[in-house]
Design a protein around this motif. Structure first.
Motif, mmCIF file in Angstrom:
data_model
loop_
_atom_site.group_PDB
_atom_site.id
_atom_site.type_symbol
_atom_site.label_atom_id
_atom_site.label_comp_id
_atom_site.label_asym_id
_atom_site.label_seq_id
_atom_site.Cartn_x
_atom_site.Cartn_y
_atom_site.Cartn_z
ATOM 1 N N ASP A 40 0.793 -1.231 0.000
ATOM 2 C CA ASP A 40 0.000 0.000 0.000
ATOM 3 C C ASP A 40 0.826 1.282 0.000
ATOM 4 O O ASP A 40 0.267 2.374 -0.009
ATOM 5 C CB ASP A 40 -0.930 0.021 1.215
ATOM 6 C CG ASP A 40 -1.857 -1.178 1.262
ATOM 7 O OD1 ASP A 40 -2.273 -1.652 0.181
ATOM 8 O OD2 ASP A 40 -2.167 -1.658 2.371
ATOM 9 N N GLY A 41 2.140 1.176 0.088
ATOM 10 C CA GLY A 41 2.981 2.370 0.130
ATOM 11 C C GLY A 41 2.976 3.079 1.462
ATOM 12 O O GLY A 41 3.223 4.285 1.550
ATOM 13 N N VAL A 42 2.701 2.344 2.535
ATOM 14 C CA VAL A 42 2.697 2.930 3.876
ATOM 15 C C VAL A 42 4.101 3.411 4.227
ATOM 16 O O VAL A 42 5.086 2.728 3.964
ATOM 17 C CB VAL A 42 2.204 1.878 4.905
ATOM 18 C CG1 VAL A 42 2.509 2.307 6.321
ATOM 19 C CG2 VAL A 42 0.723 1.632 4.735
ATOM 20 N N VAL A 43 4.180 4.610 4.822
ATOM 21 C CA VAL A 43 5.471 5.149 5.259
ATOM 22 C C VAL A 43 5.568 5.243 6.780
ATOM 23 O O VAL A 43 6.657 5.331 7.325
ATOM 24 C CB VAL A 43 5.775 6.522 4.623
ATOM 25 C CG1 VAL A 43 5.950 6.391 3.121
ATOM 26 C CG2 VAL A 43 4.718 7.545 4.962
ATOM 27 N N SER A 44 4.409 5.237 7.465
ATOM 28 C CA SER A 44 4.412 5.260 8.928
ATOM 29 C C SER A 44 3.094 4.722 9.470
ATOM 30 O O SER A 44 2.096 4.637 8.757
ATOM 31 C CB SER A 44 4.669 6.671 9.463
ATOM 32 O OG SER A 44 3.592 7.518 9.166
#
Length: 61
Positions: A40-44
Motif C-alpha cells: 500500500d505504500g505505507v510510510v508510517s
C-alpha cells in the motif's frame, strides 16, 4: 478503551483499524508494517488512544 491503528502514506491517512486492547493494536502495527509498506505504500503507522494521544509510532524511509 479503544485504540486506533492509523496507517499513513506520503499523501496522508490510508486506513484506520480499531482494537479493544493496546497490545493487540501495537502487535498488529508491528507485524503488518512490512506488508502494508510493500502493498500500500505505507510510510508510517501510529497507535492512538480514544483521546488522540499517540502510544506507539513507527516510520521507515
Amino acid at each position: 478503551m479503544a485504540y486506533t491503528v492509523m496507517w499513513y502514506g506520503v499523501r496522508g491517512i490510508i486506513d484506520k483499524v480499531t482494537f479493544d486492547a493496546e497490545k493487540m493494536a501495537k502487535d498488529h502495527a508491528i507485524t503488518m508494517f512490512p506488508t502494508r509498506k510493500g502493498d500500500d505504500g505505507v510510510v508510517s503507522v501510529e497507535v492512538r488512544k480514544d483521546n488522540g494521544a499517540v502510544v506507539f509510532s513507527h516510520a521507515e524511509n
